[in-house]
Design a protein around this motif. Sequence first.
Motif, PDB file in Angstrom:
ATOM      1  N   HIS A  86       6.125 -21.727  25.110  1.00 52.55           N
ATOM      2  CA  HIS A  86       7.295 -20.922  25.450  1.00 52.55           C
ATOM      3  C   HIS A  86       7.448 -20.876  26.961  1.00 52.55           C
ATOM      4  O   HIS A  86       6.454 -20.812  27.689  1.00 52.55           O
ATOM      5  CB  HIS A  86       7.144 -19.491  24.919  1.00 52.55           C
ATOM      6  CG  HIS A  86       6.837 -19.419  23.458  1.00 52.55           C
ATOM      7  ND1 HIS A  86       7.810 -19.493  22.489  1.00 52.55           N
ATOM      8  CD2 HIS A  86       5.650 -19.295  22.805  1.00 52.55           C
ATOM      9  CE1 HIS A  86       7.251 -19.408  21.302  1.00 52.55           C
ATOM     10  NE2 HIS A  86       5.940 -19.288  21.462  1.00 52.55           N
ATOM     11  N   ARG A 119      10.540 -12.403  26.098  1.00 53.53           N
ATOM     12  CA  ARG A 119      11.543 -11.347  25.941  1.00 53.53           C
ATOM     13  C   ARG A 119      11.379 -10.283  27.020  1.00 53.53           C
ATOM     14  O   ARG A 119      12.356  -9.802  27.607  1.00 53.53           O
ATOM     15  CB  ARG A 119      11.412 -10.731  24.557  1.00 53.53           C
ATOM     16  CG  ARG A 119      12.482  -9.688  24.231  1.00 53.53           C
ATOM     17  CD  ARG A 119      12.215  -9.076  22.875  1.00 53.53           C
ATOM     18  NE  ARG A 119      13.248  -8.114  22.511  1.00 53.53           N
ATOM     19  CZ  ARG A 119      13.053  -7.107  21.675  1.00 53.53           C
ATOM     20  NH1 ARG A 119      11.871  -6.930  21.117  1.00 53.53           N
ATOM     21  NH2 ARG A 119      14.045  -6.280  21.392  1.00 53.53           N
ATOM     22  N   PRO A 177       6.486 -15.261  22.391  1.00 50.23           N
ATOM     23  CA  PRO A 177       7.888 -14.843  22.462  1.00 50.23           C
ATOM     24  C   PRO A 177       8.085 -13.446  23.030  1.00 50.23           C
ATOM     25  O   PRO A 177       9.091 -13.187  23.712  1.00 50.23           O
ATOM     26  CB  PRO A 177       8.348 -14.916  20.995  1.00 50.23           C
ATOM     27  CG  PRO A 177       7.464 -15.937  20.372  1.00 50.23           C
ATOM     28  CD  PRO A 177       6.134 -15.785  21.048  1.00 50.23           C
TER      29      PRO A 177
END
Length: 232
Positions: A18, A50, A46
């Motif tokens: 990521h 975020r 993730p």
Amino acid sequence: MRELPHWHTASAQGPREHNADAVGAYAAAGGAGIVFALADGVGDHPNAARAARTAASAAARTPVEQGAVAAVLAAQRAVLQLGGAGDCVLVVAVQTGDGYGIAWVGDARAYAWDGYTVRQVTKDHTLAQYFRDHDQPVTPRMEHVVTTSVRTANAHEIGTATVTAGGLVLTSDGVHKTLSGPTMLDILGMPDRAATELVRTAISLGGSDNATAIVVDPPGADLATEKFRVAA
């Protein structure tokens, strides 16, 4: 209304699942200047990505008049409202009358850049830096352990600095922990594509992290800069 600087940015995922880096920049219509923010998520997850996007956007949307520390605190409130465990480090630059106010947590960095020299103005909030400050031995792993973050920092732990003239370079550790000072300076000598080249070179030299940079050109520079969408 203050004249806005020319700036450009770039980011690359590197050998991660990521890209947990994020940038934000926002200048309110008719406002007093622009706010730049660069966040680097803690971990390859993730939730980290975020948190970084949330922090960068919230920081960039802070009114210029409130200053850089207020921008970091706004980012903290926004990240805490997410719930969960996502976290990030952050550096913010807020345009002032004679330069920029800087605030940061963790190991995202800001450099003063005048077109000829580059000078680091932040000090990493890492275990390695803490041990150096106390004249103790440092291991490589300590370089990657941060002592402050957006989610955890108290207001008095937020680092502050000022840049009184010239431009700026903001970087995630995937750039500055891979590139030497002379290499960064050479790349900044081609500022029309400096952000892209900082990131590309860091990855090509074996950087193991996401790499992200914002380059703010010194005032008066005769440069063609790439347009970039401001924070949503």
